[in-house]
Design a protein around this motif. Structure first.
Motif, PDB file in Angstrom:
ATOM      1  N   GLN A 145       7.529  57.195  23.241  1.00 37.96           N
ATOM      2  CA  GLN A 145       6.378  57.146  22.553  1.00 37.96           C
ATOM      3  C   GLN A 145       5.360  58.567  22.828  1.00 37.96           C
ATOM      4  O   GLN A 145       4.792  59.054  22.105  1.00 37.96           O
ATOM      5  N   LEU A 146       5.507  58.842  24.214  1.00 43.31           N
ATOM      6  CA  LEU A 146       4.589  60.100  24.583  1.00 43.31           C
ATOM      7  C   LEU A 146       5.178  61.535  23.691  1.00 43.31           C
ATOM      8  O   LEU A 146       4.359  62.065  23.391  1.00 43.31           O
ATOM      9  N   ALA A 147       6.647  61.207  23.680  1.00 46.47           N
ATOM     10  CA  ALA A 147       7.083  62.518  22.828  1.00 46.47           C
ATOM     11  C   ALA A 147       7.332  62.068  21.454  1.00 46.47           C
ATOM     12  O   ALA A 147       7.567  62.994  20.658  1.00 46.47           O
ATOM     13  N   ASN A 148       6.435  61.063  20.940  1.00 50.75           N
ATOM     14  CA  ASN A 148       6.526  60.956  19.390  1.00 50.75           C
ATOM     15  C   ASN A 148       7.936  60.983  18.892  1.00 50.75           C
ATOM     16  O   ASN A 148       7.995  61.442  17.882  1.00 50.75           O
ATOM     17  N   THR A 149       8.748  60.360  19.440  1.00 46.76           N
ATOM     18  CA  THR A 149      10.081  60.350  19.079  1.00 46.76           C
ATOM     19  C   THR A 149      10.677  58.746  18.997  1.00 46.76           C
ATOM     20  O   THR A 149      10.349  57.957  19.720  1.00 46.76           O
ATOM     21  N   SER A 150      11.757  58.421  18.357  1.00 43.51           N
ATOM     22  CA  SER A 150      12.583  57.238  18.625  1.00 43.51           C
ATOM     23  C   SER A 150      13.035  57.293  20.097  1.00 43.51           C
ATOM     24  O   SER A 150      13.282  58.398  20.694  1.00 43.51           O
ATOM     25  N   THR A 151      13.441  56.128  20.625  1.00 45.17           N
ATOM     26  CA  THR A 151      14.379  55.981  21.976  1.00 45.17           C
ATOM     27  C   THR A 151      15.350  56.559  21.919  1.00 45.17           C
ATOM     28  O   THR A 151      15.691  57.488  22.782  1.00 45.17           O
ATOM     29  N   GLU A 152      16.223  56.522  20.857  1.00 45.72           N
ATOM     30  CA  GLU A 152      17.491  57.057  20.745  1.00 45.72           C
ATOM     31  C   GLU A 152      17.328  58.719  20.973  1.00 45.72           C
ATOM     32  O   GLU A 152      18.102  59.370  21.642  1.00 45.72           O
ATOM     33  N   ALA A 153      16.510  59.325  19.920  1.00 43.06           N
ATOM     34  CA  ALA A 153      16.269  60.482  19.951  1.00 43.06           C
ATOM     35  C   ALA A 153      15.730  61.217  21.197  1.00 43.06           C
ATOM     36  O   ALA A 153      16.210  62.421  21.604  1.00 43.06           O
ATOM     37  N   PHE A 154      14.923  60.448  21.888  1.00 40.08           N
ATOM     38  CA  PHE A 154      14.485  60.848  23.305  1.00 40.08           C
ATOM     39  C   PHE A 154      15.559  60.887  24.556  1.00 40.08           C
ATOM     40  O   PHE A 154      15.685  61.894  24.912  1.00 40.08           O
ATOM     41  N   GLU A 155      16.404  60.027  24.143  1.00 43.74           N
ATOM     42  CA  GLU A 155      17.550  59.894  25.211  1.00 43.74           C
ATOM     43  C   GLU A 155      18.361  61.166  25.020  1.00 43.74           C
ATOM     44  O   GLU A 155      18.815  61.500  25.971  1.00 43.74           O
ATOM     45  N   ILE A 285       5.998  80.687  35.267  1.00 44.95           N
ATOM     46  CA  ILE A 285       6.138  80.996  33.856  1.00 44.95           C
ATOM     47  C   ILE A 285       7.283  80.085  33.414  1.00 44.95           C
ATOM     48  O   ILE A 285       8.258  80.101  34.209  1.00 44.95           O
ATOM     49  N   GLY A 286       6.966  79.361  32.403  1.00 51.15           N
ATOM     50  CA  GLY A 286       8.073  78.180  32.109  1.00 51.15           C
ATOM     51  C   GLY A 286       8.785  78.875  30.892  1.00 51.15           C
ATOM     52  O   GLY A 286       8.663  79.430  30.152  1.00 51.15           O
ATOM     53  N   PHE A 287      10.340  78.102  30.864  1.00 49.56           N
ATOM     54  CA  PHE A 287      11.199  78.675  29.836  1.00 49.56           C
ATOM     55  C   PHE A 287      12.299  77.694  29.551  1.00 49.56           C
ATOM     56  O   PHE A 287      13.376  78.136  29.216  1.00 49.56           O
ATOM     57  N   ASN A 288      12.339  76.395  29.916  1.00 46.25           N
ATOM     58  CA  ASN A 288      13.281  75.432  29.286  1.00 46.25           C
ATOM     59  C   ASN A 288      13.426  75.587  27.961  1.00 46.25           C
ATOM     60  O   ASN A 288      12.461  74.922  27.265  1.00 46.25           O
ATOM     61  N   PRO A 289      14.645  75.846  27.217  1.00 45.25           N
ATOM     62  CA  PRO A 289      14.805  76.141  25.899  1.00 45.25           C
ATOM     63  C   PRO A 289      14.569  74.857  24.971  1.00 45.25           C
ATOM     64  O   PRO A 289      14.464  75.077  23.867  1.00 45.25           O
ATOM     65  N   TYR A 290      14.823  73.708  25.682  1.00 42.44           N
ATOM     66  CA  TYR A 290      14.977  72.422  25.081  1.00 42.44           C
ATOM     67  C   TYR A 290      13.718  71.664  25.003  1.00 42.44           C
ATOM     68  O   TYR A 290      13.450  70.971  24.294  1.00 42.44           O
ATOM     69  N   ILE A 291      12.675  72.231  25.790  1.00 42.12           N
ATOM     70  CA  ILE A 291      11.302  71.489  25.846  1.00 42.12           C
ATOM     71  C   ILE A 291      10.386  72.256  25.098  1.00 42.12           C
ATOM     72  O   ILE A 291       9.964  73.542  25.486  1.00 42.12           O
ATOM     73  N   LEU A 292       9.750  71.709  24.222  1.00 42.37           N
ATOM     74  CA  LEU A 292       9.080  72.550  23.337  1.00 42.37           C
ATOM     75  C   LEU A 292       7.510  72.119  23.008  1.00 42.37           C
ATOM     76  O   LEU A 292       6.688  73.045  22.693  1.00 42.37           O
ATOM     77  N   HIS A 293       7.276  70.785  23.180  1.00 44.85           N
ATOM     78  CA  HIS A 293       6.007  70.033  22.965  1.00 44.85           C
ATOM     79  C   HIS A 293       5.615  69.414  24.194  1.00 44.85           C
ATOM     80  O   HIS A 293       6.475  68.806  24.776  1.00 44.85           O
ATOM     81  N   PRO A 294       4.371  69.131  24.412  1.00 47.02           N
ATOM     82  CA  PRO A 294       3.963  68.323  25.585  1.00 47.02           C
ATOM     83  C   PRO A 294       3.833  66.863  25.406  1.00 47.02           C
ATOM     84  O   PRO A 294       3.851  66.279  24.467  1.00 47.02           O
ATOM     85  N   MET A 295       3.973  66.081  26.388  1.00 51.18           N
ATOM     86  CA  MET A 295       4.284  64.730  26.312  1.00 51.18           C
ATOM     87  C   MET A 295       3.779  64.135  27.519  1.00 51.18           C
ATOM     88  O   MET A 295       3.890  63.021  27.973  1.00 51.18           O
ATOM     89  N   LYS A 296       2.706  64.720  28.107  1.00 55.06           N
ATOM     90  CA  LYS A 296       1.796  64.210  29.381  1.00 55.06           C
ATOM     91  C   LYS A 296       2.610  63.989  30.386  1.00 55.06           C
ATOM     92  O   LYS A 296       2.332  62.693  31.044  1.00 55.06           O
TER      93      LYS A 296
END
Length: 371
Positions: A145-155, A285-296
Motif C-alpha cells: 500500500q505504501l508503495a502504491n502497488t499490488s501485493t504480488e508486484a511489491f513482492e 549518496i544513494g543509488f540502488n537501481p531498483y528503488i525509484l520512489h519513496p514509500m515512507k
C-alpha cells in the motif's frame, strides 16, 4: 514448498551480510508475524554452525508497553536486553509490521524515554558498535500500500532489490568512497536547496548489503560546524509514527536554525531532543537501481537511485564528526528530473547531475550498470 527467493535471501543474510561463523551467537529479531523467512534464517544459522536466538515482537503490544512505561521500567528493560545483546556476535532484524503508524499516538515523552534509555544503549551503542548486524523489512500488504502497488508486484520488486548482486555493487562503490575521502568541499544544489559543507578528514563508508537489506549508499559526515545554507527535502518521512512532509532546514555554522514542514511544531520538538539533534551526523549518496520512489520506509527510501540523505543527529563511529545525539533521522532528497533535478559538486567539480553520475570513474554506480 518454500519460495526459493526466501531461501536465497536467508542464505545471503546469514552467509554474506553477517557472515556467521561456527560457534557464534546470532539474535534474530522479528517485528511482525511473517514466519517463512525467520524459519529459513534459523535453519541457515544452524547449517553454518551458529547458535540462533529468536525475539518475536508485536507492534500493538509494544505500543501498550510504551504508553504505560515509567522510567524505572524502561531502565530495567534496557538493562535486560543490553545484557543479552552483549552476548551476541551477530544480529538480524526483520521488520514486518502491518501498520507503520502503530506508534503515532504514543505520548512524545514516552518515545523520548525509549529512544534515550533503551534504543540508544541497546542498539546505537552495543548492537551497532559491537556486533555484525543487518536490518531489513519483509514484504506484506501494508508495504505494498505504501508503495502504491499490488501485493504480488511489491513482492517481485522486493526480491529484485534484496537479492541484488551486492558483491558487484561493493566493487563499484570503491571509486566513490575513494573520491569522498579526498574531498574537502561539498555543494548540493536544486529546487529550494543550496547547501555547502566540508567532509575533509571524515572518511567514507561503503554500504553494500552488510548492514541493511536493501542497500546501496556510500556515507560520510560533514565537519560538524561547516554546514551553511538551505536544504528542501522532497520525500515524506515517518518519525515515531508521525508523517512529515516538505521538511526544510536552514543552517548556520552547522546548526539547524530554522526548520519547517507540514508539522513544524512537532518537527522542532524532535530537533530539540538534545544538544546534538540540530547538527548533522551523516551525509550519504544513494543509488540502488531498483528503488525509484519513496514509500515512507527509510530502509528503502535512503537507497533510492539518484538520492541523497542528510541526517540530523548521531554520527556513526566509522565516519565520526563528533556529533552525539539520541536521534538519527535519515531525511531524503531525490534529485532525478521527475523530482526536480539537482546537482552535487565535490571541490567545485560536478559529480552527479539529475541523479546520474557524470564522472567516468563513477559510471559503474549508474542504474544500467548495477542491475
Amino acid at each position: 514448498m518454500r519460495d526459493p527467493r526466501i531461501q536465497k535471501l536467508a542464505e545471503n543474510l546469514v552467509g554474506y551480510s553477517v557472515n556467521v561463523q561456527p560457534g557464534e551467537n546470532v539474535l534474530v529479531e522479528m517485528i511482525g508475524n511473517e514466519r517463512d523467512l525467520l524459519i529459513a534464517i534459523v535453519e541457515e544459522v544452524g547449517r553454518k554452525g551458529g547458535n540462533a536466538f529468536v525475539e518475536l515482537t508485536d507492534r500493538t503490544v509494544q505500543r501498550s508497553l510504551f504508553k504505560y512505561a515509567n522510567e524505572e521500567q524502561m531502565r530495567t528493560w534496557a538493562e535486560i536486553d543490553l545484557n543479552r545483546m552483549k552476548q551476541m556476535d551477530c544480529y538480524i532484524g526483520i521488520r514486518a509490521g502491518t501498520n507503520v503508524n502503530e506508534l503515532s499516538d504514543v505520548p512524545e515523552d514516552k518515545m523520548k524515554l525509549y529512544n534515550s534509555l533503551y534504543s540508544h544503549s541497546v542498539h546505537s551503542e552495543q548492537r551497532v558498535k559491537h556486533t555484525k548486524w543487518v536490518v531489513l523489512r519483509y514484504p506484506n500488504a501494508s508495504m505494498a500500500q505504501l508503495a502504491n502497488t499490488s501485493t504480488e508486484a511489491f513482492e517481485n520488486f522486493y526480491f529484485d532489490v534484496c537479492n541484488l548482486d551486492y558483491a558487484k555493487m561493493d566493487r563499484a562503490q570503491d571509486a566513490l568512497a575513494d573520491l569522498m575521502k579526498r574531498t574537502d568541499k561539498v555543494r548540493i544544489a536544486g529546487p529550494g536547496t543550496d547547501l555547502s559543507f566540508s567532509i575533509k578528514g571524515i572518511g567514507a563508508i561503503k554500504c553494500s548489503g552488510e548492514r541493511n537489506i536493501p542497500d546501496g549508499e556510500v556515507y560520510t559526515a560533514p565537519v560538524r560546524d561547516s554546514v551553511n545554507g538551505t536544504i528542501s527535502y522532497n520525500t515524506p518521512t515517518l518519525y515515531n509514527g508521525i508523517t512529515f512532509e516538505n521538511i526544510k532546514f536552514r543552517f548556520e555554522n552547522g546548526k539547524i536554525v530554522e526548520a519547517t514542514s507540514n508539522d513544524t511544531e512537532n518537527l522542532n520538538k524532535i530537533l530539540d531532543t538534545d544538544d546534538g539533534s540540530r547538527y548533522i551526523g551523516e551525509f550519504a549518496i544513494g543509488f540502488n537501481p531498483y528503488i525509484l520512489h519513496p514509500m515512507k520506509d527509510i530502509l528503502f527510501d535512503e537507497k533510492i537511485a539518484g538520492s541523497l540523505h542528510f541526517t540530523p543527529g548521531q554520527a556513526y563511529e566509522e565516519a565520526f564528526n563528533g556529533n552525539k545525539s539520541s536521534i538519527h533521522w535519515d531525511l531524503v532528497l531525490i534529485q532525478r528530473p521527475e523530482y526536480g533535478g539537482g546537482e552535487i559538486y565535490f571541490d567545485d567539480v560536478l559529480i552527479r547531475k539529475d541523479g546520474i553520475f557524470v564522472l567516468p570513474e563513477l559510471n559503474g554506480l549508474n542504474p544500467e550498470n548495477l542491475k
